[in-house]
Motif scaffolding. Structure first.
Motif, PDB file in Angstrom:
ATOM      1  N   GLU A  43       0.810  -1.146   0.143  1.00 43.37           N
ATOM      2  CA  GLU A  43      -0.074  -0.048   0.138  1.00 43.37           C
ATOM      3  C   GLU A  43       0.695   1.372   0.002  1.00 43.37           C
ATOM      4  N   ALA A  44       2.011   1.450   0.829  1.00 46.21           N
ATOM      5  CA  ALA A  44       2.691   2.585   0.698  1.00 46.21           C
ATOM      6  C   ALA A  44       3.477   2.756  -0.245  1.00 46.21           C
ATOM      7  N   LEU A  45       4.057   1.629  -1.016  1.00 41.93           N
ATOM      8  CA  LEU A  45       4.820   1.500  -2.214  1.00 41.93           C
ATOM      9  C   LEU A  45       3.920   2.231  -3.431  1.00 41.93           C
ATOM     10  N   ALA A  46       2.723   1.552  -3.587  1.00 45.92           N
ATOM     11  CA  ALA A  46       1.803   2.005  -4.238  1.00 45.92           C
ATOM     12  C   ALA A  46       1.336   3.697  -4.216  1.00 45.92           C
ATOM     13  N   LEU A 104       6.158   7.628   3.893  1.00 45.67           N
ATOM     14  CA  LEU A 104       6.051   6.296   3.083  1.00 45.67           C
ATOM     15  C   LEU A 104       7.329   5.803   2.715  1.00 45.67           C
ATOM     16  N   LYS A 105       8.398   6.601   2.236  1.00 42.44           N
ATOM     17  CA  LYS A 105       9.656   5.884   1.827  1.00 42.44           C
ATOM     18  C   LYS A 105      10.116   5.405   3.272  1.00 42.44           C
ATOM     19  N   ALA A 106      10.175   6.326   4.261  1.00 41.41           N
ATOM     20  CA  ALA A 106      10.734   5.596   5.563  1.00 41.41           C
ATOM     21  C   ALA A 106      10.288   4.391   6.165  1.00 41.41           C
ATOM     22  N   HIS A 107       8.810   4.269   5.786  1.00 38.45           N
ATOM     23  CA  HIS A 107       7.995   3.125   6.211  1.00 38.45           C
ATOM     24  C   HIS A 107       8.515   1.998   5.411  1.00 38.45           C
ATOM     25  N   CYS A 108       8.812   2.288   4.030  1.00 36.29           N
ATOM     26  CA  CYS A 108       8.970   1.092   3.313  1.00 36.29           C
ATOM     27  C   CYS A 108      10.318   0.702   3.584  1.00 36.29           C
ATOM     28  N   ASP A 109      11.316   1.678   3.762  1.00 41.43           N
ATOM     29  CA  ASP A 109      12.716   1.147   4.290  1.00 41.43           C
ATOM     30  C   ASP A 109      12.558   0.319   5.484  1.00 41.43           C
ATOM     31  N   ALA A 110      11.876   0.782   6.490  1.00 42.26           N
ATOM     32  CA  ALA A 110      11.778  -0.110   7.548  1.00 42.26           C
ATOM     33  C   ALA A 110      11.018  -1.534   7.527  1.00 42.26           C
ATOM     34  N   ARG A 111      10.093  -1.492   6.621  1.00 40.81           N
ATOM     35  CA  ARG A 111       9.508  -2.647   6.413  1.00 40.81           C
ATOM     36  C   ARG A 111      10.383  -3.767   5.724  1.00 40.81           C
ATOM     37  N   LEU A 112      11.234  -3.339   4.837  1.00 39.19           N
ATOM     38  CA  LEU A 112      11.977  -4.039   3.921  1.00 39.19           C
ATOM     39  C   LEU A 112      13.093  -4.419   5.119  1.00 39.19           C
ATOM     40  N   LYS A 113      13.741  -3.530   5.869  1.00 35.99           N
ATOM     41  CA  LYS A 113      14.637  -4.100   6.938  1.00 35.99           C
ATOM     42  C   LYS A 113      14.092  -5.015   7.920  1.00 35.99           C
ATOM     43  N   SER A 114      13.081  -5.078   8.081  1.00 29.06           N
ATOM     44  CA  SER A 114      12.154  -5.865   8.945  1.00 29.06           C
ATOM     45  C   SER A 114      12.364  -7.373   8.351  1.00 29.06           C
TER      46      SER A 114
END
Length: 81
Positions: A16-19, A48-58
């Protein structure tokens, strides 16, 4: 997505964030957004970018834990003949 109905970033899935981030980039690249709105959507895009980065790191850490829990990497150790 209008600002009044925007889903909180921390409640969004990665997809969702990426879209939404991709939509923001398209809007900003088109250059047809008023300055004030550009600033507002740029700020949301940064969140949104920070959220995506955090989700990818997780996700990366979880995969690393799975690999370590399964006995480590599947590569063969070097031979010391």
């Amino acid at each position: 997505m209008s600002d009044a109905k925007a889903k909180p970033v921390d409640k969004m899935s990665f997809e969702e964030a990426l879209a939404e981030l991709e939509g923001i980039v398209r809007q900003l690249e088109a250059g047809e957004v008023e300055l004030e709105k550009s600033i507002a959507i740029y700020e949301r895009g940064a969140a949104l970018k920070a959220h995506c980065d955090a989700r990818l790191k997780s996700a990366e850490l979880k995969v690393e834990q799975i690999v370590q829990g399964a006995g480590g990497p599947t590569t063969e150790p070097a031979s010391f003949d």
